[in-house]
Design a protein around this motif. Structure first.
Motif, PDB file in Angstrom:
ATOM      1  N   THR A   4     -29.384   6.094 -24.788  1.00 59.47           N
ATOM      2  CA  THR A   4     -29.877   6.884 -25.923  1.00 59.47           C
ATOM      3  C   THR A   4     -28.711   7.499 -26.694  1.00 59.47           C
ATOM      4  O   THR A   4     -27.822   8.099 -26.128  1.00 59.47           O
ATOM      5  N   THR A   5     -28.746   7.305 -27.994  1.00 57.34           N
ATOM      6  CA  THR A   5     -27.672   7.848 -28.819  1.00 57.34           C
ATOM      7  C   THR A   5     -28.272   8.708 -29.922  1.00 57.34           C
ATOM      8  O   THR A   5     -29.475   8.660 -30.175  1.00 57.34           O
ATOM      9  N   ALA A  42     -33.802  14.601 -36.262  1.00 56.59           N
ATOM     10  CA  ALA A  42     -35.090  15.165 -35.836  1.00 56.59           C
ATOM     11  C   ALA A  42     -34.909  16.507 -35.128  1.00 56.59           C
ATOM     12  O   ALA A  42     -35.811  17.346 -35.129  1.00 56.59           O
ATOM     13  N   LEU A  43     -33.745  16.696 -34.521  1.00 56.71           N
ATOM     14  CA  LEU A  43     -33.518  17.935 -33.757  1.00 56.71           C
ATOM     15  C   LEU A  43     -32.999  19.086 -34.614  1.00 56.71           C
ATOM     16  O   LEU A  43     -32.922  20.220 -34.150  1.00 56.71           O
ATOM     17  N   SER A  49     -30.887  21.170 -27.852  1.00 56.56           N
ATOM     18  CA  SER A  49     -29.768  20.249 -28.072  1.00 56.56           C
ATOM     19  C   SER A  49     -30.152  18.841 -27.604  1.00 56.56           C
ATOM     20  O   SER A  49     -31.137  18.662 -26.896  1.00 56.56           O
ATOM     21  N   VAL A  50     -29.350  17.871 -28.013  1.00 59.78           N
ATOM     22  CA  VAL A  50     -29.604  16.485 -27.608  1.00 59.78           C
ATOM     23  C   VAL A  50     -29.587  16.373 -26.086  1.00 59.78           C
ATOM     24  O   VAL A  50     -30.484  15.772 -25.478  1.00 59.78           O
ATOM     25  N   ASP A  51     -28.567  16.958 -25.447  1.00 54.48           N
ATOM     26  CA  ASP A  51     -28.461  16.854 -23.984  1.00 54.48           C
ATOM     27  C   ASP A  51     -29.689  17.446 -23.301  1.00 54.48           C
ATOM     28  O   ASP A  51     -30.208  16.887 -22.341  1.00 54.48           O
ATOM     29  N   ILE A  57     -36.704  14.608 -21.059  1.00 54.49           N
ATOM     30  CA  ILE A  57     -37.388  13.307 -21.052  1.00 54.49           C
ATOM     31  C   ILE A  57     -37.118  12.599 -19.720  1.00 54.49           C
ATOM     32  O   ILE A  57     -38.021  12.027 -19.107  1.00 54.49           O
ATOM     33  N   GLU A  58     -35.897  12.676 -19.244  1.00 55.74           N
ATOM     34  CA  GLU A  58     -35.555  12.035 -17.961  1.00 55.74           C
ATOM     35  C   GLU A  58     -36.380  12.610 -16.829  1.00 55.74           C
ATOM     36  O   GLU A  58     -36.913  11.890 -15.993  1.00 55.74           O
TER      37      GLU A  58
END
Ligand SMILES: [Fe+2]
Ligand SMILES: [Fe+2]
Length: 234
Positions: A4-5, A42-43, A49-51, A57-58
């Protein structure tokens, strides 16, 4: 989710990781009508944050992911299979639950409407949503899906007309999204007030499920089915 990027679109992420549906909805990220939006964009309006979101999700994938193994295979389906999958999964769900939610919501509005005035507006919006979706399903099943099923065999189709029809469907998906979002806002994201009966809690749970199921339904049509149709025609 090592691959995922920031540039990956939110629609692609949901296709690959079905558990992202609930995570994205909880942060108000529109992966269905705005599926092309890169994750980073989107964020922007959220405080996550992305992380952090990848981590959520993980975790959801580890907890529930196995149950969704089938959904992960939808990307490989051909047009006929995809249309059948949509009808058997999402259309069937709506036909089963829209009448039931309507009945429950009416009762809850009658019992609690005095103390929770927002229930009147939520009910009216729901009825508009129900009418819109009922008409939408009929149009897809009677006109659009049979046309899509013909595309694989037919050589000479009116590409311009099909492009217009897909656009019209996507515009109607936006209308559905707007009504869902309006009710989500009025209910403060399906927050159950203190001291209400179990029917109140139950109908809010049904409405939250309806939001998740319909978002996924629109995602599969907008971000998988329609691009596959456009590819066939080009
Ligand atoms: Fe549909
Ligand atoms: Fe649709």
């Amino acid at each position: 989710m090592a691959t995922t990027t920031l540039e990956q679109s939110v629609g692609q992420i949901v296709t690959e990781y079905p558990m992202a549906v609930s995570v994205f909805l909880s942060y108000g990220i529109d992966f269905y009508c705005r599926g092309d939006t890169p994750l980073a964009e989107a964020l922007k309006d959220t405080d996550i944050s992305v992380d952090e979101i990848i981590d959520e999700i993980e975790k959801a994938e580890i907890a529930e992911g196995e149950k969704y193994a089938k959904k992960r295979q939808i990307d490989t389906k051909n047009l006929n299979e995809l249309v059948d999958y949509i009808e058997n999964t999402y259309h069937k769900y709506l036909k089963r639950w829209l009448p039931e939610i309507s009945q429950y919501l009416k009762v809850v509005r009658t019992v609690h409407g005095n103390h929770h005035q927002e229930l009147y507006e939520i009910y009216d919006n729901f009825i508009r949503l129900k009418e819109e979706l009922t008409d939408h399903l009929k149009k897809e099943e009677d006109q659009i899906f049979p046309l899509i099923k013909e595309i694989e065999e037919k050589k000479s189709l009116d590409n311009k007309e099909i492009a217009l029809v897909l656009k019209e469907i996507e515009d109607r998906h936006e209308k559905t999204r707007d009504l869902l979002m309006l009710n989500k806002m009025l209910s403060k994201s399906w927050e159950i007030p203190d001291g209400v009966c179990t029917s109140y809690a139950y109908v809010y749970k049904l409405l939250a499920d309806l939001e998740a199921n319909t978002a996924e339904h629109i995602h599969v049509e907008n971000n998988l089915l329609h691009p596959k149709v456009r590819d066939k025609l080009s």
